[in-house]
Write a protein that holds these residues in place. Sequence first.
Motif, PDB file in Angstrom:
ATOM      1  N   MET A  14       0.828  -1.197   0.000  1.00 64.26           N
ATOM      2  CA  MET A  14       0.000   0.000   0.000  1.00 64.26           C
ATOM      3  C   MET A  14       0.867   1.253   0.000  1.00 64.26           C
ATOM      4  SD  MET A  14      -3.262   0.801   2.418  1.00 64.26           S
ATOM      5  CE  MET A  14      -2.331   1.418   3.800  1.00 64.26           C
ATOM      6  N   GLU A  15       0.723   2.040  -1.046  1.00 65.72           N
ATOM      7  CA  GLU A  15       1.515   3.266  -1.136  1.00 65.72           C
ATOM      8  C   GLU A  15       0.813   4.370  -0.365  1.00 65.72           C
ATOM      9  OE1 GLU A  15       1.363   3.185  -5.507  1.00 65.72           O
ATOM     10  OE2 GLU A  15       3.546   3.419  -5.401  1.00 65.72           O
ATOM     11  N   VAL A  16       1.482   4.889   0.665  1.00 62.56           N
ATOM     12  CA  VAL A  16       0.842   5.914   1.486  1.00 62.56           C
ATOM     13  C   VAL A  16       1.274   7.310   1.059  1.00 62.56           C
ATOM     14  CG1 VAL A  16       0.315   6.618   3.829  1.00 62.56           C
ATOM     15  CG2 VAL A  16       0.924   4.253   3.370  1.00 62.56           C
ATOM     16  N   LEU A  17       2.548   7.453   0.734  1.00 64.63           N
ATOM     17  CA  LEU A  17       3.030   8.735   0.214  1.00 64.63           C
ATOM     18  C   LEU A  17       3.753   8.468  -1.100  1.00 64.63           C
ATOM     19  CD1 LEU A  17       4.566  10.282   3.463  1.00 64.63           C
ATOM     20  CD2 LEU A  17       2.394  10.899   2.397  1.00 64.63           C
ATOM     21  N   LYS A  18       3.324   9.189  -2.135  1.00 69.44           N
ATOM     22  CA  LYS A  18       3.917   8.944  -3.451  1.00 69.44           C
ATOM     23  C   LYS A  18       4.705  10.171  -3.889  1.00 69.44           C
ATOM     24  CE  LYS A  18      -0.302   6.450  -4.417  1.00 69.44           C
ATOM     25  NZ  LYS A  18      -1.616   6.654  -5.049  1.00 69.44           N
ATOM     26  N   ASN A  19       5.972  10.171  -3.535  1.00 68.13           N
ATOM     27  CA  ASN A  19       6.869  11.254  -3.943  1.00 68.13           C
ATOM     28  C   ASN A  19       6.338  12.641  -3.598  1.00 68.13           C
ATOM     29  OD1 ASN A  19       8.711   9.384  -5.025  1.00 68.13           O
ATOM     30  ND2 ASN A  19       7.409   9.216  -6.840  1.00 68.13           N
ATOM     31  N   VAL A  20       6.174  12.849  -2.314  1.00 67.28           N
ATOM     32  CA  VAL A  20       5.664  14.130  -1.849  1.00 67.28           C
ATOM     33  C   VAL A  20       6.814  15.121  -1.648  1.00 67.28           C
ATOM     34  CG1 VAL A  20       4.563  15.278   0.114  1.00 67.28           C
ATOM     35  CG2 VAL A  20       3.642  13.113  -0.741  1.00 67.28           C
ATOM     36  N   ASP A  21       6.628  16.334  -2.123  1.00 69.30           N
ATOM     37  CA  ASP A  21       7.544  17.435  -1.806  1.00 69.30           C
ATOM     38  C   ASP A  21       6.835  18.328  -0.811  1.00 69.30           C
ATOM     39  OD1 ASP A  21       9.513  16.630  -3.569  1.00 69.30           O
ATOM     40  OD2 ASP A  21       8.584  17.700  -5.261  1.00 69.30           O
ATOM     41  N   PHE A  22       7.580  18.726   0.204  1.00 68.57           N
ATOM     42  CA  PHE A  22       6.933  19.477   1.269  1.00 68.57           C
ATOM     43  C   PHE A  22       7.951  20.413   1.884  1.00 68.57           C
ATOM     44  CE2 PHE A  22       5.848  19.902   5.805  1.00 68.57           C
ATOM     45  CZ  PHE A  22       4.542  20.370   5.704  1.00 68.57           C
ATOM     46  N   LYS A  23       7.519  21.642   2.145  1.00 66.47           N
ATOM     47  CA  LYS A  23       8.475  22.623   2.639  1.00 66.47           C
ATOM     48  C   LYS A  23       7.807  23.565   3.634  1.00 66.47           C
ATOM     49  CE  LYS A  23      11.770  25.978   1.064  1.00 66.47           C
ATOM     50  NZ  LYS A  23      12.215  26.915   0.062  1.00 66.47           N
ATOM     51  N   VAL A  24       8.508  23.863   4.696  1.00 61.86           N
ATOM     52  CA  VAL A  24       8.016  24.840   5.667  1.00 61.86           C
ATOM     53  C   VAL A  24       9.084  25.901   5.862  1.00 61.86           C
ATOM     54  CG1 VAL A  24       6.888  25.127   7.895  1.00 61.86           C
ATOM     55  CG2 VAL A  24       7.146  22.847   6.939  1.00 61.86           C
ATOM     56  N   ASP A  25       8.697  27.146   5.811  1.00 67.57           N
ATOM     57  CA  ASP A  25       9.651  28.221   6.071  1.00 67.57           C
ATOM     58  C   ASP A  25       9.545  28.672   7.514  1.00 67.57           C
ATOM     59  OD1 ASP A  25      10.887  28.440   3.602  1.00 67.57           O
ATOM     60  OD2 ASP A  25       9.135  29.486   2.778  1.00 67.57           O
ATOM     61  N   ASN A  26      10.591  29.339   7.940  1.00 65.49           N
ATOM     62  CA  ASN A  26      10.644  29.842   9.304  1.00 65.49           C
ATOM     63  C   ASN A  26       9.452  30.766   9.591  1.00 65.49           C
ATOM     64  OD1 ASN A  26      11.590  30.187  11.814  1.00 65.49           O
ATOM     65  ND2 ASN A  26      13.412  31.371  11.236  1.00 65.49           N
ATOM     66  N   GLY A  27       8.765  30.523  10.708  1.00 60.87           N
ATOM     67  CA  GLY A  27       7.672  31.389  11.121  1.00 60.87           C
ATOM     68  C   GLY A  27       6.347  31.096  10.448  1.00 60.87           C
ATOM     69  N   GLU A  28       6.360  30.097   9.586  1.00 60.57           N
ATOM     70  CA  GLU A  28       5.150  29.795   8.830  1.00 60.57           C
ATOM     71  C   GLU A  28       4.217  28.862   9.605  1.00 60.57           C
ATOM     72  OE1 GLU A  28       4.533  28.907   4.084  1.00 60.57           O
ATOM     73  OE2 GLU A  28       6.093  27.864   5.167  1.00 60.57           O
ATOM     74  N   GLY A 215      -2.128  10.049  -1.062  1.00 61.48           N
ATOM     75  CA  GLY A 215      -0.672  10.056  -0.983  1.00 61.48           C
ATOM     76  C   GLY A 215       0.036  11.074  -1.849  1.00 61.48           C
ATOM     77  N   VAL A 216      -0.712  11.980  -2.432  1.00 63.24           N
ATOM     78  CA  VAL A 216      -0.049  13.053  -3.174  1.00 63.24           C
ATOM     79  C   VAL A 216      -0.608  14.413  -2.727  1.00 63.24           C
ATOM     80  CG1 VAL A 216       0.494  11.726  -5.253  1.00 63.24           C
ATOM     81  CG2 VAL A 216      -1.695  12.891  -5.065  1.00 63.24           C
ATOM     82  N   VAL A 217       0.218  15.453  -2.907  1.00 59.21           N
ATOM     83  CA  VAL A 217      -0.263  16.801  -2.638  1.00 59.21           C
ATOM     84  C   VAL A 217      -1.027  17.253  -3.878  1.00 59.21           C
ATOM     85  CG1 VAL A 217       0.396  19.189  -2.217  1.00 59.21           C
ATOM     86  CG2 VAL A 217       1.622  17.328  -1.078  1.00 59.21           C
ATOM     87  N   VAL A 218      -2.337  17.447  -3.726  1.00 60.21           N
ATOM     88  CA  VAL A 218      -3.164  17.796  -4.872  1.00 60.21           C
ATOM     89  C   VAL A 218      -3.086  19.294  -5.135  1.00 60.21           C
ATOM     90  CG1 VAL A 218      -5.520  17.874  -5.765  1.00 60.21           C
ATOM     91  CG2 VAL A 218      -4.729  15.873  -4.492  1.00 60.21           C
ATOM     92  N   GLU A 219      -3.138  20.035  -4.052  1.00 58.94           N
ATOM     93  CA  GLU A 219      -3.143  21.483  -4.231  1.00 58.94           C
ATOM     94  C   GLU A 219      -2.580  22.154  -2.993  1.00 58.94           C
ATOM     95  OE1 GLU A 219      -6.903  22.973  -5.507  1.00 58.94           O
ATOM     96  OE2 GLU A 219      -6.309  25.074  -5.315  1.00 58.94           O
ATOM     97  N   GLU A 220      -1.889  23.252  -3.198  1.00 61.61           N
ATOM     98  CA  GLU A 220      -1.496  24.034  -2.040  1.00 61.61           C
ATOM     99  C   GLU A 220      -1.538  25.507  -2.386  1.00 61.61           C
ATOM    100  OE1 GLU A 220       2.982  22.665  -2.081  1.00 61.61           O
ATOM    101  OE2 GLU A 220       2.765  24.454  -0.844  1.00 61.61           O
ATOM    102  N   GLY A 221      -1.742  26.327  -1.380  1.00 63.00           N
ATOM    103  CA  GLY A 221      -1.808  27.747  -1.677  1.00 63.00           C
ATOM    104  C   GLY A 221      -1.956  28.565  -0.411  1.00 63.00           C
TER     105      GLY A 221
END
Lengths: 250, 236
Positions: A14-28, A215-221
């Motif tokens: 079972m694939e739970v995360l499929k090549n996810v890119d994820f980033k958090v900046d300082n203070g976010e 398991g994928v990031v569909v949208e972010e904003g």
Amino acid sequence: MLEVKNLYCSYGSMEVLKNVDFKVDNGEVVAVIGSSGSGKTTLLRCLSFLNKANSGTIIFDDFKKDITRLKKNDIMKLRSKMGYVFQDFNLFRNMTVRQNILEGLVTARKMDPTEAWKIVNEMLEKVGMSHRAEYYPAQLSGGQQQRAAIARALAYNPEIILFDEPTSALDPELTREVLAVMKRLAKEGTTMVVVTHEMSFAQEVAGRVIFMENGVVVEEGRSSEFFTSPKEESTRRFLRLSMQEQDYVI
Amino acid sequence: MNERLLGILVNSFPRLLLYLFKVTIPLTVSIFTISVILAFILALIQVLDIRVLKTLTRIYVWVFRGTPLIVQMYIIFYGLPSLGISLNAFPSAVIAFSMNYAAYMSETIRAAIQSVPQGQIEAGYMIGLTYGQIMRRIVIPQAARVAFPTMFGSLIGLTKDSSLAASITVVEMFKTAQQIASKYFEPFALYCEAAVIYLMLNTVLTLLQAFLERKLTWKQPKEESEKIPALQADTE
């Protein structure tokens, strides 16, 4: 500040995360939303090495390494910069609230007990738990336990705090008191990643929202745009359903 | 009750008490101490999953739970001398009992350690504790609380089972009662007297257990007047 690239994680076939890119900046403040089984909790657990990822790269400030090649020391060092708040609190049951918070300072970080004591009082004050310092978890309401758990995560001054559905085990009233504490932290500029089902919290407090599905990031904003003009059809469907649900509660 | 019988009972009482304190209790305490330590080590080997040792531990538990205690005692006391190892009755009993009890208790302790939720361990890791610190400060204290009633039950069982040592000539309280009984031909009265003394001892232990369990709960008396302050975090 914290970033993962190409994060892949599976349980057996079972694939739970499929090549996810994820980033958090300082203070976010980043809210991660999505239906159950979308992989958002696994994302958080991989970021904190509670789950083993199958592949991916982790970047923390100027530290960069293959996430599967981390040494015990790397994990200890990275974790020491993170706070983690669990869905079911996980306060140590054999310790009072005060001892729970002291543990990360005195036992783990060998801090001077008098100094640690001062910090504990400060943290308890911050989450409104000073009057319950000498209580054991079993004697507290869920909301109080979660606030104590937040104080425990805050105490050693981590650079980022990860919240895994911090209010999912709480009723609406207790949810409010926990969210109030989190709002205050956000205002103070704490870097936070919050996996949540609380849409109004995501809308109000988060600067950025990430929507996950299968398991994928569909949208972010930016949350201001995300909720008013979602681009993807599946995002719209999810938001429609979640918002409806909230109408029912009211 | 006739006077003779009453006299025998009254006169034998201090003697039985003497052997209770001189032999039965020391026997029980040494067996319990040794078997708890041994059981803890056996349980830890299994929890830590140390490969070869774990298999040996499973075999150990299998053998010592699968054979009668009295047979184990006979092997050690009557059997080993033919291999050139002669032990006195008391140490033979201590060894046989300890190995047998440790096999059972290790299962209790292992189950108690494994009953501590994974979340407690994860929380420990996230605040920066090492595995050793998590075991020492979180898992083992919580497991101790879980194992306590069962372990105390074993202690109570042991005070009674220790009378089995009489079968390999350890003169403890029951054996003493046996001797007096056959001297005066009053088995019924003497064995009843012995039974009453065991019951007295275990009444004390049962009360002690209740007291200790109250002490061990992770709770402090809540003051009646205190109520959960309503949404006090909301006041900004």
